[in-house]
Design a protein around this motif. Structure first.
Motif, PDB file in Angstrom:
ATOM      1  N   ARG A  16       0.803  -1.366  -0.009  1.00 54.58           N
ATOM      2  CA  ARG A  16       0.027   0.078   0.016  1.00 54.58           C
ATOM      3  C   ARG A  16       0.943   1.294  -0.011  1.00 54.58           C
ATOM      4  NH1 ARG A  16      -5.326  -1.366   1.037  1.00 54.58           N
ATOM      5  NH2 ARG A  16      -5.616  -3.250   1.757  1.00 54.58           N
ATOM      6  N   SER A  17       2.323   1.217  -0.451  1.00 51.90           N
ATOM      7  CA  SER A  17       3.147   2.445  -0.261  1.00 51.90           C
ATOM      8  C   SER A  17       2.515   3.395  -1.397  1.00 51.90           C
ATOM      9  CB  SER A  17       4.446   1.891  -0.535  1.00 51.90           C
ATOM     10  OG  SER A  17       4.644   1.352  -2.007  1.00 51.90           O
ATOM     11  N   LEU A  18       1.975   3.193  -2.413  1.00 56.27           N
ATOM     12  CA  LEU A  18       1.311   4.117  -3.133  1.00 56.27           C
ATOM     13  C   LEU A  18       0.286   5.093  -2.544  1.00 56.27           C
ATOM     14  CD1 LEU A  18       1.684   2.497  -6.499  1.00 56.27           C
ATOM     15  CD2 LEU A  18       3.187   4.167  -5.422  1.00 56.27           C
ATOM     16  N   SER A  19      -0.184   4.839  -1.484  1.00 56.99           N
ATOM     17  CA  SER A  19      -1.248   5.836  -0.636  1.00 56.99           C
ATOM     18  C   SER A  19      -0.763   5.933   0.581  1.00 56.99           C
ATOM     19  CB  SER A  19      -2.582   4.921  -0.765  1.00 56.99           C
ATOM     20  OG  SER A  19      -2.961   4.623  -2.168  1.00 56.99           O
ATOM     21  N   SER A  20      -1.306   7.025   1.219  1.00 60.79           N
ATOM     22  CA  SER A  20      -0.924   7.483   2.558  1.00 60.79           C
ATOM     23  C   SER A  20      -2.075   8.223   2.996  1.00 60.79           C
ATOM     24  CB  SER A  20       0.156   8.313   2.520  1.00 60.79           C
ATOM     25  OG  SER A  20       0.306   9.265   1.962  1.00 60.79           O
ATOM     26  N   GLY A  21      -2.109   8.299   4.648  1.00 60.66           N
ATOM     27  CA  GLY A  21      -3.323   9.125   5.129  1.00 60.66           C
ATOM     28  C   GLY A  21      -4.423   8.587   4.985  1.00 60.66           C
ATOM     29  N   PHE A  22      -5.446   9.885   4.730  1.00 64.74           N
ATOM     30  CA  PHE A  22      -6.718   9.519   4.730  1.00 64.74           C
ATOM     31  C   PHE A  22      -7.113   8.625   3.546  1.00 64.74           C
ATOM     32  CE2 PHE A  22     -10.991  10.715   3.017  1.00 64.74           C
ATOM     33  CZ  PHE A  22     -11.706  10.366   4.343  1.00 64.74           C
ATOM     34  N   ARG A  23      -6.459   8.747   2.332  1.00 64.80           N
ATOM     35  CA  ARG A  23      -6.658   8.037   1.127  1.00 64.80           C
ATOM     36  C   ARG A  23      -6.503   6.524   1.428  1.00 64.80           C
ATOM     37  NH1 ARG A  23      -3.948  11.374  -3.867  1.00 64.80           N
ATOM     38  NH2 ARG A  23      -5.391  13.003  -3.680  1.00 64.80           N
ATOM     39  N   GLN A  24      -5.518   6.180   2.257  1.00 60.89           N
ATOM     40  CA  GLN A  24      -4.801   4.957   2.526  1.00 60.89           C
ATOM     41  C   GLN A  24      -6.013   4.436   3.561  1.00 60.89           C
ATOM     42  OE1 GLN A  24      -1.426   3.662   4.896  1.00 60.89           O
ATOM     43  NE2 GLN A  24      -1.078   2.414   3.234  1.00 60.89           N
ATOM     44  N   ARG A  25      -6.543   5.145   4.676  1.00 59.09           N
ATOM     45  CA  ARG A  25      -7.745   4.894   5.334  1.00 59.09           C
ATOM     46  C   ARG A  25      -8.936   4.265   4.464  1.00 59.09           C
ATOM     47  NH1 ARG A  25      -8.471   9.618   9.034  1.00 59.09           N
ATOM     48  NH2 ARG A  25     -10.564   9.024   8.934  1.00 59.09           N
ATOM     49  N   VAL A  26      -9.210   5.261   3.435  1.00 58.17           N
ATOM     50  CA  VAL A  26     -10.346   4.913   2.627  1.00 58.17           C
ATOM     51  C   VAL A  26     -10.237   3.508   1.927  1.00 58.17           C
ATOM     52  CG1 VAL A  26     -11.890   5.572   0.621  1.00 58.17           C
ATOM     53  CG2 VAL A  26     -11.305   7.271   2.400  1.00 58.17           C
ATOM     54  N   LEU A  27      -9.011   3.396   1.481  1.00 53.86           N
ATOM     55  CA  LEU A  27      -8.882   2.341   0.495  1.00 53.86           C
ATOM     56  C   LEU A  27      -8.717   1.047   1.398  1.00 53.86           C
ATOM     57  CD1 LEU A  27      -6.400   3.716  -1.901  1.00 53.86           C
ATOM     58  CD2 LEU A  27      -8.600   3.313  -2.171  1.00 53.86           C
ATOM     59  N   GLU A  28      -8.224   1.266   2.741  1.00 52.83           N
ATOM     60  CA  GLU A  28      -8.483  -0.141   3.430  1.00 52.83           C
ATOM     61  C   GLU A  28      -9.424  -0.627   3.959  1.00 52.83           C
ATOM     62  OE1 GLU A  28      -5.830   1.290   6.864  1.00 52.83           O
ATOM     63  OE2 GLU A  28      -3.911   0.794   5.602  1.00 52.83           O
ATOM     64  N   HIS A  29     -10.550   0.369   3.812  1.00 53.96           N
ATOM     65  CA  HIS A  29     -11.865   0.271   4.208  1.00 53.96           C
ATOM     66  C   HIS A  29     -12.854  -0.598   2.929  1.00 53.96           C
ATOM     67  CE1 HIS A  29     -15.786   0.280   5.985  1.00 53.96           C
ATOM     68  NE2 HIS A  29     -16.438   0.835   5.029  1.00 53.96           N
ATOM     69  N   LEU A  30     -12.467  -0.253   1.849  1.00 54.55           N
ATOM     70  CA  LEU A  30     -13.170  -0.592   0.544  1.00 54.55           C
ATOM     71  C   LEU A  30     -13.282  -2.297   0.722  1.00 54.55           C
ATOM     72  CD1 LEU A  30     -11.933   1.772  -2.095  1.00 54.55           C
ATOM     73  CD2 LEU A  30     -14.116   2.137  -0.564  1.00 54.55           C
ATOM     74  N   PRO A  31     -12.515  -2.986   0.849  1.00 60.55           N
ATOM     75  CA  PRO A  31     -12.460  -4.372   0.928  1.00 60.55           C
ATOM     76  C   PRO A  31     -13.659  -4.941   1.775  1.00 60.55           C
ATOM     77  CG  PRO A  31     -10.237  -4.136   0.860  1.00 60.55           C
ATOM     78  CD  PRO A  31     -10.933  -2.688   1.124  1.00 60.55           C
ATOM     79  N   ARG A  32     -14.171  -3.952   2.777  1.00 59.85           N
ATOM     80  CA  ARG A  32     -15.149  -4.439   3.654  1.00 59.85           C
ATOM     81  C   ARG A  32     -16.510  -4.302   3.058  1.00 59.85           C
ATOM     82  NH1 ARG A  32     -12.374  -1.063   8.599  1.00 59.85           N
ATOM     83  NH2 ARG A  32     -10.452  -2.031   8.107  1.00 59.85           N
ATOM     84  N   ILE A  33     -16.853  -3.504   1.865  1.00 62.69           N
ATOM     85  CA  ILE A  33     -17.849  -3.622   1.303  1.00 62.69           C
ATOM     86  C   ILE A  33     -18.181  -4.816   0.580  1.00 62.69           C
ATOM     87  CG2 ILE A  33     -19.230  -2.238  -0.378  1.00 62.69           C
ATOM     88  CD1 ILE A  33     -17.242   0.073  -0.052  1.00 62.69           C
ATOM     89  N   ALA A  34     -19.314  -5.521   1.087  1.00 62.87           N
ATOM     90  CA  ALA A  34     -19.599  -6.714   0.597  1.00 62.87           C
ATOM     91  C   ALA A  34     -19.573  -6.889  -0.953  1.00 62.87           C
ATOM     92  CB  ALA A  34     -20.975  -7.324   1.215  1.00 62.87           C
ATOM     93  N   TYR A  35     -19.151  -8.128  -1.578  1.00 65.95           N
ATOM     94  CA  TYR A  35     -19.366  -8.401  -2.930  1.00 65.95           C
ATOM     95  C   TYR A  35     -20.708  -8.279  -3.385  1.00 65.95           C
ATOM     96  CZ  TYR A  35     -18.938 -11.229  -6.982  1.00 65.95           C
ATOM     97  OH  TYR A  35     -18.989 -11.964  -8.365  1.00 65.95           O
ATOM     98  N   GLY A  36     -21.006  -7.594  -4.509  1.00 66.73           N
ATOM     99  CA  GLY A  36     -22.332  -7.449  -4.983  1.00 66.73           C
ATOM    100  C   GLY A  36     -23.103  -6.279  -4.119  1.00 66.73           C
ATOM    101  N   SER A  37     -22.393  -5.427  -3.342  1.00 65.49           N
ATOM    102  CA  SER A  37     -23.213  -4.370  -2.712  1.00 65.49           C
ATOM    103  C   SER A  37     -22.553  -3.140  -2.914  1.00 65.49           C
ATOM    104  CB  SER A  37     -23.084  -4.739  -1.040  1.00 65.49           C
ATOM    105  OG  SER A  37     -23.774  -5.797  -0.757  1.00 65.49           O
ATOM    106  N   THR A  38     -23.028  -2.090  -2.768  1.00 66.18           N
ATOM    107  CA  THR A  38     -22.388  -0.666  -2.942  1.00 66.18           C
ATOM    108  C   THR A  38     -22.797   0.124  -1.617  1.00 66.18           C
ATOM    109  OG1 THR A  38     -24.292   0.199  -4.084  1.00 66.18           O
ATOM    110  CG2 THR A  38     -22.688  -0.594  -5.321  1.00 66.18           C
ATOM    111  N   LEU A  39     -21.766   1.277  -1.798  1.00 71.15           N
ATOM    112  CA  LEU A  39     -22.112   2.445  -0.549  1.00 71.15           C
ATOM    113  C   LEU A  39     -21.909   3.526  -1.411  1.00 71.15           C
ATOM    114  CD1 LEU A  39     -20.068   1.163   2.485  1.00 71.15           C
ATOM    115  CD2 LEU A  39     -22.649   0.834   2.150  1.00 71.15           C
ATOM    116  N   SER A  40     -22.537   4.592  -0.875  1.00 70.26           N
ATOM    117  CA  SER A  40     -22.038   5.840  -1.394  1.00 70.26           C
ATOM    118  C   SER A  40     -20.785   6.381  -1.074  1.00 70.26           C
ATOM    119  CB  SER A  40     -23.394   6.781  -0.972  1.00 70.26           C
ATOM    120  OG  SER A  40     -23.191   7.254   0.419  1.00 70.26           O
ATOM    121  N   TYR A  41     -20.235   7.581  -1.414  1.00 66.28           N
ATOM    122  CA  TYR A  41     -19.359   8.060  -1.183  1.00 66.28           C
ATOM    123  C   TYR A  41     -19.329   8.711   0.230  1.00 66.28           C
ATOM    124  CZ  TYR A  41     -17.484   8.184  -6.159  1.00 66.28           C
ATOM    125  OH  TYR A  41     -17.007   7.538  -7.250  1.00 66.28           O
TER     126      TYR A  41
END
Length: 188
Positions: free
Chosen positions: A98-123
């Motif tokens: 994950r070295s290409l992201s840091s700070g808040f961006r990295q926090r967001v990207l670390e959360h995204l895999p928790r969005i269930a397959y076939g599901s969506t969330l809003s920004y």
């Protein structure tokens, strides 16, 4: 003969610790994808419209100039992506760099895999889940600059009105991924 020479060069560079970034391309329903990995894990997934040469140049400038086509390091990533695209995999079990992201961006990207397959969330929902409900645009920026699309599923994040929003691979790619997951969910 040339293929064998390339393989021998890649193997030797890896053995001698001279290979910092290995890469390969794979075919996918989204078109060709470039996969790149450091010894720490998968560092980049790129779409053809990003210009693979430009992506590799950026990686060389940002991480290390020791870049070589060495497909073996990416065998697991290629296999898991193939499984995902054929509907037999719903999440990835890859080591990620994950070295290409840091700070808040990295926090967001670390959360995204928790969005269930076939599901969506809003920004907005993602901004709330990462603890900064007013950072909706920053969530959009994190998704737009995601160096690991598909594997880190930013395609599962939509606008509050349900429209797609943007996507690094283009809206057709985002639509394809969402349809793939929706079709698999209804079939299974």
């Amino acid at each position: 003969m040339l293929t064998a020479l390339r393989e021998r060069l890649a193997r030797r560079a890896e053995e001698d610790g001279l290979l910092d970034i290995a890469y390969r391309t794979i075919d996918s329903p989204l078109g060709p994808l470039l996969l790149a990995a450091t010894p720490a894990g998968l560092v980049r997934v790129a779409f053809a419209l990003e210009d693979f040469d430009a992506v590799l140049s950026s990686l060389a400038a940002t991480l290390s100039p020791r870049v070589l086509e060495a497909p073996r390091r990416l065998d697991a990533a290629a296999a898991e992506l193939e499984e995902y695209f054929t509907g037999t995999r719903r999440s990835f079990d890859l080591r990620l760099d994950r070295s290409l992201s840091s700070g808040f961006r990295q926090r967001v990207l670390e959360h995204l895999p928790r969005i269930a397959y076939g599901s969506t969330l809003s920004y907005r929902e993602v901004a709330e889940l990462v603890g900064n409900p007013r950072a909706v645009r920053a969530v959009g920026t994190a998704c737009a600059t995601n160096p690991l699309p598909v594997v880190v599923p930013c395609h599962r994040v939509l606008r509050s009105d349900g429209r797609l929003g943007g996507y690094l691979g283009g809206l057709a790619a985002k639509t394809t991924l969402l349809e793939l997951e929706a079709d698999d969910r209804t079939a299974g």
